[in-house]
Motif scaffolding. Structure first.
Motif, PDB file in Angstrom:
ATOM      1  N   ARG A 280      46.646  26.737  48.429  1.00  0.00           N
ATOM      2  CA  ARG A 280      46.159  26.117  47.198  1.00  0.00           C
ATOM      3  C   ARG A 280      46.210  24.609  47.415  1.00  0.00           C
ATOM      4  O   ARG A 280      47.213  23.964  47.132  1.00  0.00           O
ATOM      5  CB  ARG A 280      47.007  26.536  45.996  1.00  0.00           C
ATOM      6  CG  ARG A 280      46.912  28.016  45.639  1.00  0.00           C
ATOM      7  CD  ARG A 280      47.744  28.343  44.416  1.00  0.00           C
ATOM      8  NE  ARG A 280      47.703  29.747  44.076  1.00  0.00           N
ATOM      9  CZ  ARG A 280      46.803  30.313  43.279  1.00  0.00           C
ATOM     10  NH1 ARG A 280      45.853  29.546  42.756  1.00  0.00           N
ATOM     11  NH2 ARG A 280      46.839  31.600  43.013  1.00  0.00           N
TER      12      ARG A 280
ATOM     13  N   ASP B  36      43.129  36.030  30.563  1.00  0.00           N
ATOM     14  CA  ASP B  36      42.830  36.524  31.905  1.00  0.00           C
ATOM     15  C   ASP B  36      44.072  36.994  32.655  1.00  0.00           C
ATOM     16  O   ASP B  36      43.994  37.339  33.843  1.00  0.00           O
ATOM     17  CB  ASP B  36      42.112  35.445  32.726  1.00  0.00           C
ATOM     18  CG  ASP B  36      42.924  34.173  32.869  1.00  0.00           C
ATOM     19  OD1 ASP B  36      43.956  34.038  32.173  1.00  0.00           O
ATOM     20  OD2 ASP B  36      42.540  33.307  33.678  1.00  0.00           O
ATOM     21  N   ASP B  37      45.221  36.998  32.006  1.00  0.00           N
ATOM     22  CA  ASP B  37      46.459  37.499  32.602  1.00  0.00           C
ATOM     23  C   ASP B  37      47.291  38.135  31.487  1.00  0.00           C
ATOM     24  O   ASP B  37      48.247  37.545  30.992  1.00  0.00           O
ATOM     25  CB  ASP B  37      47.235  36.347  33.263  1.00  0.00           C
ATOM     26  CG  ASP B  37      48.379  36.851  34.151  1.00  0.00           C
ATOM     27  OD1 ASP B  37      48.469  38.079  34.375  1.00  0.00           O
ATOM     28  OD2 ASP B  37      49.185  36.025  34.618  1.00  0.00           O
TER      29      ASP B  37
ATOM     30  N   ALA C  72      49.905  43.206  32.506  1.00  0.00           N
ATOM     31  CA  ALA C  72      49.817  42.940  33.944  1.00  0.00           C
ATOM     32  C   ALA C  72      51.064  42.219  34.435  1.00  0.00           C
ATOM     33  O   ALA C  72      51.608  42.540  35.505  1.00  0.00           O
ATOM     34  CB  ALA C  72      48.568  42.124  34.249  1.00  0.00           C
TER      35      ALA C  72
ATOM     36  N   ASP D 267      53.607  43.855  37.102  1.00  0.00           N
ATOM     37  CA  ASP D 267      53.741  43.152  38.383  1.00  0.00           C
ATOM     38  C   ASP D 267      55.201  42.822  38.672  1.00  0.00           C
ATOM     39  O   ASP D 267      55.669  42.985  39.815  1.00  0.00           O
ATOM     40  CB  ASP D 267      52.909  41.864  38.372  1.00  0.00           C
ATOM     41  CG  ASP D 267      51.421  42.133  38.511  1.00  0.00           C
ATOM     42  OD1 ASP D 267      51.050  43.287  38.766  1.00  0.00           O
ATOM     43  OD2 ASP D 267      50.633  41.173  38.344  1.00  0.00           O
TER      44      ASP D 267
ATOM     45  N   SER E  83      48.529  43.127  40.384  1.00  0.00           N
ATOM     46  CA  SER E  83      47.217  42.830  39.809  1.00  0.00           C
ATOM     47  C   SER E  83      46.388  41.814  40.583  1.00  0.00           C
ATOM     48  O   SER E  83      45.163  41.858  40.542  1.00  0.00           O
ATOM     49  CB  SER E  83      47.387  42.349  38.363  1.00  0.00           C
ATOM     50  OG  SER E  83      48.153  41.152  38.310  1.00  0.00           O
ATOM     51  N   THR E  84      47.022  40.874  41.283  1.00  0.00           N
ATOM     52  CA  THR E  84      46.266  39.807  41.947  1.00  0.00           C
ATOM     53  C   THR E  84      46.005  40.076  43.428  1.00  0.00           C
ATOM     54  O   THR E  84      45.396  39.243  44.101  1.00  0.00           O
ATOM     55  CB  THR E  84      47.024  38.468  41.829  1.00  0.00           C
ATOM     56  OG1 THR E  84      48.313  38.608  42.436  1.00  0.00           O
ATOM     57  CG2 THR E  84      47.180  38.060  40.370  1.00  0.00           C
TER      58      THR E  84
ATOM     59  N   PRO F 275      44.108  41.488  46.531  1.00  0.00           N
ATOM     60  CA  PRO F 275      42.777  42.018  46.851  1.00  0.00           C
ATOM     61  C   PRO F 275      42.875  43.424  47.433  1.00  0.00           C
ATOM     62  O   PRO F 275      43.760  43.721  48.235  1.00  0.00           O
ATOM     63  CB  PRO F 275      42.239  41.024  47.889  1.00  0.00           C
ATOM     64  CG  PRO F 275      43.065  39.788  47.718  1.00  0.00           C
ATOM     65  CD  PRO F 275      44.410  40.248  47.271  1.00  0.00           C
TER      66      PRO F 275
ATOM     67  N   HIS G 210      49.778  37.205  49.045  1.00  0.00           N
ATOM     68  CA  HIS G 210      49.342  37.270  47.652  1.00  0.00           C
ATOM     69  C   HIS G 210      50.477  37.710  46.730  1.00  0.00           C
ATOM     70  O   HIS G 210      50.529  37.286  45.570  1.00  0.00           O
ATOM     71  CB  HIS G 210      48.147  38.210  47.526  1.00  0.00           C
ATOM     72  CG  HIS G 210      46.852  37.604  47.970  1.00  0.00           C
ATOM     73  ND1 HIS G 210      46.111  36.764  47.161  1.00  0.00           N
ATOM     74  CD2 HIS G 210      46.175  37.696  49.147  1.00  0.00           C
ATOM     75  CE1 HIS G 210      45.027  36.372  47.815  1.00  0.00           C
ATOM     76  NE2 HIS G 210      45.040  36.919  49.017  1.00  0.00           N
TER      77      HIS G 210
ATOM     78  N   ASP H  72      52.475  34.636  46.240  1.00  0.00           N
ATOM     79  CA  ASP H  72      51.703  33.713  45.409  1.00  0.00           C
ATOM     80  C   ASP H  72      51.763  34.135  43.940  1.00  0.00           C
ATOM     81  O   ASP H  72      51.890  33.288  43.042  1.00  0.00           O
ATOM     82  CB  ASP H  72      50.258  33.679  45.900  1.00  0.00           C
ATOM     83  CG  ASP H  72      49.408  32.673  45.142  1.00  0.00           C
ATOM     84  OD1 ASP H  72      49.677  31.467  45.271  1.00  0.00           O
ATOM     85  OD2 ASP H  72      48.480  33.098  44.435  1.00  0.00           O
ATOM     86  N   ARG H  73      51.668  35.434  43.676  1.00  0.00           N
ATOM     87  CA  ARG H  73      51.742  35.927  42.299  1.00  0.00           C
ATOM     88  C   ARG H  73      53.122  35.662  41.696  1.00  0.00           C
ATOM     89  O   ARG H  73      53.226  35.165  40.570  1.00  0.00           O
ATOM     90  CB  ARG H  73      51.444  37.422  42.293  1.00  0.00           C
ATOM     91  CG  ARG H  73      51.669  38.126  40.950  1.00  0.00           C
ATOM     92  CD  ARG H  73      50.832  37.520  39.843  1.00  0.00           C
ATOM     93  NE  ARG H  73      50.772  38.406  38.675  1.00  0.00           N
ATOM     94  CZ  ARG H  73      50.329  38.039  37.475  1.00  0.00           C
ATOM     95  NH1 ARG H  73      49.937  36.792  37.282  1.00  0.00           N
ATOM     96  NH2 ARG H  73      50.294  38.905  36.479  1.00  0.00           N
TER      97      ARG H  73
ATOM     98  N   ASP I  23      53.652  31.978  41.005  1.00  0.00           N
ATOM     99  CA  ASP I  23      52.919  31.508  39.834  1.00  0.00           C
ATOM    100  C   ASP I  23      53.629  31.923  38.545  1.00  0.00           C
ATOM    101  O   ASP I  23      53.688  31.147  37.582  1.00  0.00           O
ATOM    102  CB  ASP I  23      51.497  32.069  39.848  1.00  0.00           C
ATOM    103  CG  ASP I  23      50.636  31.484  38.743  1.00  0.00           C
ATOM    104  OD1 ASP I  23      50.476  30.249  38.712  1.00  0.00           O
ATOM    105  OD2 ASP I  23      50.158  32.266  37.900  1.00  0.00           O
TER     106      ASP I  23
END
Length: 334
Positions: free
Chosen positions: A173, A262-263, A267, A271, A301-302, A304, A315, A318-319, A322
């Protein structure tokens, strides 16, 4: 010490200019003049130069912000000796190799009677700056290495190299700094300075532990160490003092505080459940089969769907990072 430093600086200057080492050479005369200037100054002038990948400026030009200088897209191994005359000696002919572009050189300057303390305080300003951009902009900027040293070639304190990390994960990022970022960063840094002040009767605080472990997650390139640091940070940010049903309270509070269109709360709740199942095995010496691990982390959820396992782990971190970042900001705002 000063005599040795003078001789070393004079020898270096003579070699660079191709002059003989004698009292009449211009290089020696200039070196002696520099020594006299340094000794006549009431305070030491030091610089701290830190190589920070995943950081640059919006226009690609040098930027002064938050009492720091941001030099984008430069090779620190070449630029640092131009800022710190003794900088090359810190590498001891083995300069660190970093390739995780874009990379910026963050420079802090300081003046004070104690050069070591002054350098430490300048380094702390960079730490504060990085913490603020991590929290405000979810930046993955990380410290590759740092060189501290005097602004003069004639100085017995010399230059010192510290290496902080080999990377902070495989999710990038990048933050592209602009002048308008300065005010929010300064404001958040001021809030953090007050919030992190530890009363005399306290050994440590939950918020201080949250910040410490969040910062620690940027100093390791091991996903398991990052996950353990971040889960501890999350608990420090939102779990409270009650020891009953800690995980349920953690999930409920985070979901209530952080939910967005959006979150959604569901979720965030799920998570954290998946991440804490993994954390439990790591913290208590358990085992995890690849098939179970892959199935579990792909439910976050985040992550891929088609990402390979190595990328998936990035990821997951990263989730979690965040969620922790937003939790700290929420705690700070309450």
């Amino acid at each position: 010490h000063w005599t040795y430093s003078l001789h070393e600086a004079a020898s270096a200057n003579c070699c660079i200019r191709g002059e003989d080492l004698s009292s009449s050479s211009h290089a020696v005369v200039e070196t002696i003049a520099e020594l006299i200037t340094v000794l006549s100054e009431p305070e030491a002038h030091v610089l701290v130069c830190r190589a920070v990948p995943h950081l640059t400026t919006a226009d690609g030009q040098e930027l002064s912000i938050c009492d720091l200088e941001i030099l984008p897209d430069v090779d620190g191994r070449e630029r640092i000796p131009r800022l710190i005359p003794l900088g090359a000696s810190a590498f001891n002919r083995e300069p660190p190799f970093v390739f995780d572009p874009p990379e910026a050189l963050v420079v802090a300057r300081g003046h004070g009677p104690d050069p070591y303390r002054t350098a430490s305080e300048a380094s702390a300003r960079i730490d504060s700056f990085l913490l603020a951009i991590h929290l405000l902009y979810a930046s993955t900027a990380w410290t590759a290495y740092e060189v501290q040293g005097p602004a003069s070639l004639v100085d017995p304190t010399g230059a010192r190299l510290t290496t902080a990390s080999r990377g902070s994960g495989n999710v990038r990022r990048t933050l592209r700094l602009a002048p308008e970022h300065g005010s929010p960063i300064d404001a958040l840094s001021a809030m953090l300075s007050v919030a992190l002040d530890v009363p005399d009767e306290m050994m440590f605080t939950s918020f201080g532990m949250a910040i410490s472990r969040f910062t620690e997650s940027y100093l390791s390139d091991k996903w398991d160490a990052q996950l353990l640091s971040l889960t501890t940070a999350l608990e420090g940010a939102v779990s409270g003092t009650d020891t009953i049903d800690v995980l349920l309270r953690l999930k409920t509070r985070a979901a209530a505080l952080l939910s967005e269109p959006d979150d959604p709360a569901s979720a965030i709740f799920e998570d954290i459940s998946k991440i804490y199942d993994l954390r439990s095995s790591l913290a208590h010496g358990g085992s995890y089969k690849v098939a179970r691990f892959t199935r579990s982390v792909h439910q976050i959820s985040t992550v891929p769907e088609a990402a390979p396992l190595g990328v998936v782990v990035g990821h997951v971190i990263d989730r979690l990072r965040d969620i922790v970042r937003r939790s700290i900001l929420a705690r700070l705002s309450l």
